[in-house]
Design a protein around this motif. Structure first.
Motif, PDB file in Angstrom:
ATOM      1  N   PRO A  88       0.828  -1.208   0.000  1.00  0.00           N
ATOM      2  CA  PRO A  88       0.000   0.000   0.000  1.00  0.00           C
ATOM      3  C   PRO A  88       0.864   1.259   0.000  1.00  0.00           C
ATOM      4  N   ALA A  89       0.630   2.133  -0.970  1.00  0.00           N
ATOM      5  CA  ALA A  89       1.420   3.355  -1.104  1.00  0.00           C
ATOM      6  C   ALA A  89       0.652   4.547  -0.566  1.00  0.00           C
ATOM      7  N   SER A  90       1.340   5.370   0.203  1.00  0.00           N
ATOM      8  CA  SER A  90       0.753   6.628   0.670  1.00  0.00           C
ATOM      9  C   SER A  90       1.424   7.759  -0.090  1.00  0.00           C
ATOM     10  N   VAL A  91       0.614   8.651  -0.613  1.00  0.00           N
ATOM     11  CA  VAL A  91       1.101   9.718  -1.486  1.00  0.00           C
ATOM     12  C   VAL A  91       0.578  11.052  -0.981  1.00  0.00           C
ATOM     13  N   THR A  92       1.469  12.016  -0.808  1.00  0.00           N
ATOM     14  CA  THR A  92       1.055  13.358  -0.438  1.00  0.00           C
ATOM     15  C   THR A  92       1.306  14.307  -1.605  1.00  0.00           C
ATOM     16  N   PHE A  93       0.469  15.310  -1.727  1.00  0.00           N
ATOM     17  CA  PHE A  93       0.601  16.258  -2.830  1.00  0.00           C
ATOM     18  C   PHE A  93       0.343  17.673  -2.312  1.00  0.00           C
ATOM     19  N   LEU A  94       0.753  18.657  -3.087  1.00  0.00           N
ATOM     20  CA  LEU A  94       0.504  20.053  -2.745  1.00  0.00           C
ATOM     21  C   LEU A  94      -0.985  20.309  -2.848  1.00  0.00           C
ATOM     22  N   GLY A  95      -1.626  20.532  -1.697  1.00  0.00           N
ATOM     23  CA  GLY A  95      -3.082  20.569  -1.630  1.00  0.00           C
ATOM     24  C   GLY A  95      -3.659  21.952  -1.811  1.00  0.00           C
ATOM     25  N   PRO A  96      -4.990  22.024  -1.625  1.00  0.00           N
ATOM     26  CA  PRO A  96      -5.895  20.979  -1.137  1.00  0.00           C
ATOM     27  C   PRO A  96      -6.315  19.995  -2.227  1.00  0.00           C
ATOM     28  N   THR A 120       2.034  23.249   1.792  1.00  0.00           N
ATOM     29  CA  THR A 120       3.143  23.876   1.064  1.00  0.00           C
ATOM     30  C   THR A 120       4.036  22.814   0.442  1.00  0.00           C
ATOM     31  N   ILE A 121       4.877  23.243  -0.491  1.00  0.00           N
ATOM     32  CA  ILE A 121       5.852  22.335  -1.099  1.00  0.00           C
ATOM     33  C   ILE A 121       6.808  21.808  -0.035  1.00  0.00           C
ATOM     34  N   LYS A 122       7.205  22.661   0.879  1.00  0.00           N
ATOM     35  CA  LYS A 122       8.094  22.241   1.963  1.00  0.00           C
ATOM     36  C   LYS A 122       7.458  21.117   2.779  1.00  0.00           C
ATOM     37  N   ASP A 123       6.170  21.218   3.050  1.00  0.00           N
ATOM     38  CA  ASP A 123       5.474  20.187   3.830  1.00  0.00           C
ATOM     39  C   ASP A 123       5.397  18.867   3.078  1.00  0.00           C
ATOM     40  N   VAL A 124       5.277  18.923   1.750  1.00  0.00           N
ATOM     41  CA  VAL A 124       5.295  17.689   0.949  1.00  0.00           C
ATOM     42  C   VAL A 124       6.636  16.984   1.143  1.00  0.00           C
ATOM     43  N   PHE A 125       7.729  17.740   1.036  1.00  0.00           N
ATOM     44  CA  PHE A 125       9.066  17.169   1.246  1.00  0.00           C
ATOM     45  C   PHE A 125       9.200  16.582   2.649  1.00  0.00           C
ATOM     46  N   LEU A 126       8.718  17.301   3.649  1.00  0.00           N
ATOM     47  CA  LEU A 126       8.842  16.843   5.036  1.00  0.00           C
ATOM     48  C   LEU A 126       8.077  15.542   5.273  1.00  0.00           C
ATOM     49  N   GLU A 127       6.887  15.420   4.705  1.00  0.00           N
ATOM     50  CA  GLU A 127       6.080  14.212   4.891  1.00  0.00           C
ATOM     51  C   GLU A 127       6.802  12.975   4.353  1.00  0.00           C
ATOM     52  N   VAL A 128       7.465  13.139   3.207  1.00  0.00           N
ATOM     53  CA  VAL A 128       8.200  12.008   2.609  1.00  0.00           C
ATOM     54  C   VAL A 128       9.531  11.808   3.326  1.00  0.00           C
ATOM     55  N   ASP A 129      10.220  12.909   3.648  1.00  0.00           N
ATOM     56  CA  ASP A 129      11.500  12.835   4.361  1.00  0.00           C
ATOM     57  C   ASP A 129      11.370  12.073   5.672  1.00  0.00           C
ATOM     58  N   LYS A 130      10.288  12.314   6.391  1.00  0.00           N
ATOM     59  CA  LYS A 130      10.099  11.700   7.710  1.00  0.00           C
ATOM     60  C   LYS A 130       9.439  10.325   7.638  1.00  0.00           C
ATOM     61  N   GLY A 131       9.149   9.862   6.426  1.00  0.00           N
ATOM     62  CA  GLY A 131       8.607   8.520   6.252  1.00  0.00           C
ATOM     63  C   GLY A 131       7.123   8.386   6.492  1.00  0.00           C
ATOM     64  N   ARG A 132       6.426   9.508   6.637  1.00  0.00           N
ATOM     65  CA  ARG A 132       4.973   9.433   6.852  1.00  0.00           C
ATOM     66  C   ARG A 132       4.239   9.127   5.548  1.00  0.00           C
ATOM     67  N   CYS A 133       4.877   9.428   4.416  1.00  0.00           N
ATOM     68  CA  CYS A 133       4.333   9.085   3.099  1.00  0.00           C
ATOM     69  C   CYS A 133       5.456   8.483   2.257  1.00  0.00           C
ATOM     70  N   ASN A 134       5.080   7.566   1.366  1.00  0.00           N
ATOM     71  CA  ASN A 134       6.073   6.947   0.484  1.00  0.00           C
ATOM     72  C   ASN A 134       6.540   7.904  -0.613  1.00  0.00           C
ATOM     73  N   TYR A 135       5.601   8.685  -1.130  1.00  0.00           N
ATOM     74  CA  TYR A 135       5.907   9.565  -2.251  1.00  0.00           C
ATOM     75  C   TYR A 135       5.231  10.924  -2.065  1.00  0.00           C
ATOM     76  N   GLY A 136       5.802  11.925  -2.731  1.00  0.00           N
ATOM     77  CA  GLY A 136       5.201  13.249  -2.781  1.00  0.00           C
ATOM     78  C   GLY A 136       5.112  13.718  -4.216  1.00  0.00           C
ATOM     79  N   VAL A 137       4.148  14.577  -4.498  1.00  0.00           N
ATOM     80  CA  VAL A 137       3.972  15.119  -5.848  1.00  0.00           C
ATOM     81  C   VAL A 137       4.011  16.642  -5.764  1.00  0.00           C
ATOM     82  N   VAL A 138       4.970  17.242  -6.494  1.00  0.00           N
ATOM     83  CA  VAL A 138       5.149  18.698  -6.460  1.00  0.00           C
ATOM     84  C   VAL A 138       5.318  19.240  -7.876  1.00  0.00           C
TER      85      VAL A 138
END
Length: 358
Positions: A88-96, A120-138
């Protein structure tokens, strides 16, 4: 008689649907076994090369009446859903939600992935950096507005890599709760969306005030709640907020496209049709850029993009952002990058990833 023929044909479709369902589940079971092997051997779950092979093979086998693009869309969802069963992949993106970034995430990962949005774009990076999401889309670049500088700047603070790219055509729509043009008294729009629809607004709504919002999704939300309000927004947001179209494809430039990057912890393997992105700076001496680019010319490696960026910590010094054809593990690219490193004051490999179609 005709009604009986329809019923007979529908029963044939029902039987085919039953067979398709059984085969889909059988396919999923086999894919899950592959997932178990990948997990035990610590292999990369996302295999762009294998997906490309599947799509190319199906296109070759396809004799219609399904168009190739329709077949691609169907199998893209099947593969995305199967990948979710494997891991299962978790993906975060620049919202909403319902923004172009959301659309890019769905295009890449299918509708079955677990999505979340970041402010924010910074928050997308942080979510993936900290392992809370597998991928980010910016977003990284727009064909009209140019580079998204903040995305590039984030790579100075992060060791994340570019895993993939996605192109989304930027189409703007005017929508409201009623869909009635004559009732519009105000329009909500993101500043960039307003700028990209300036000629349409001047011709059709010269006296109507435009109110700035943070996203096209927020514009849609306000149009849903407020009487006599309209929004410049996305097709996804219109569907999400149950609005009605007032006018479609209102952008001034028909070929307006945004390129998005998928960021993650690992680089995908070579597919044979890849792109590599790098950042570098050169010493402040005559001919430094020429010497830096020479290794690519000598090996006939195509540079598809070259752009300079000011270095924030060193006034009047510049970084160069380059896209080039090939994967960093390809011998020609590998040796060219090694030669480049010797010429540079700073070098960073942002990623090697499959080329996407514009």
């Amino acid at each position: 008689m005709e009604k009986k023929n329809i019923e007979r044909l529908r029963k044939q479709i029902d039987k085919i649907d039953e067979d398709i369902l059984k085969l889909l589940n059988k396919r999923a079971q086999i894919a899950m076994k592959i997932g178990d092997i990948k997990s035990k051997d610590a292999l990369y779950f996302w295999d762009p090369q294998r997906e490309k092979e599947i799509f190319d093979r199906l296109v070759e086998l396809n004799q219609g009446p399904f168009p190739h693009q329709t077949l691609f869309n169907i199998y893209h969802e099947i593969i995305a859903a199967t990948r979710q069963l494997q891991q299962p992949a978790s993906v975060t993106f620049l919202g909403p939600e319902a923004t172009f970034s959301h659309m890019a995430a769905v295009k890449q990962f299918g509708k079955t992935a677990h999505f979340s949005h970041a402010p924010t774009i910074k928050d997308v990076f942080l979510e993936v950096d900290k392992g809370r999401c597998n991928y980010g889309v910016v977003p990284v670049e727009n064909s009209v507005e140019g580079i998204v500088a903040y995305t590039l700047d984030m790579f100075f603070q992060s060791e994340l890599k570019v895993c993939s790219e996605v192109y989304i055509r930027i189409s703007h729509f005017l929508a409201s709760a009623t869909g009635e043009k004559e009732k519009i008294e105000r329009i909500y729009a993101h500043p960039q969306a307003e700028a990209q629809c300036r000629n349409f607004l001047k011709s059709n709504f010269p006296q109507i005030p435009i109110y700035e919002v943070r996203s096209s999704a927020e514009a849609a939300m306000k149009a849903q709640k407020e009487k006599n309000a309209a929004a410049i927004t996305t097709e996804l947001a219109i569907e999400h907020y149950k609005l009605k179209f007032v006018d479609q494809y209102i952008e001034d430039f028909a070929n307006n496209t945004t390129r998005f990057w998928v960021i993650g912890q690992q680089l995908p393997p070579s597919t044979g049709a890849d792109k590599t992105s790098i950042l570098f700076s050169t010493p402040d001496v005559p001919g430094a850029l020429y010497q830096a680019l020479k290794p690519f010319a000598e090996r006939q490696i195509n540079l598809t993009k070259l752009e300079s960026r000011p270095m924030k910590n060193l006034p009047w010094h510049y970084l160069f952002f380059v896209d080039l054809d090939g994967h960093y593990t390809d011998e020609r690219v590998k040796t060219a990058l090694e030669d480049l490193k010797h010429q540079c004051a700073y070098f960073k490999l942002l990623g090697s990833y499959p080329k996407a179609k514009c």
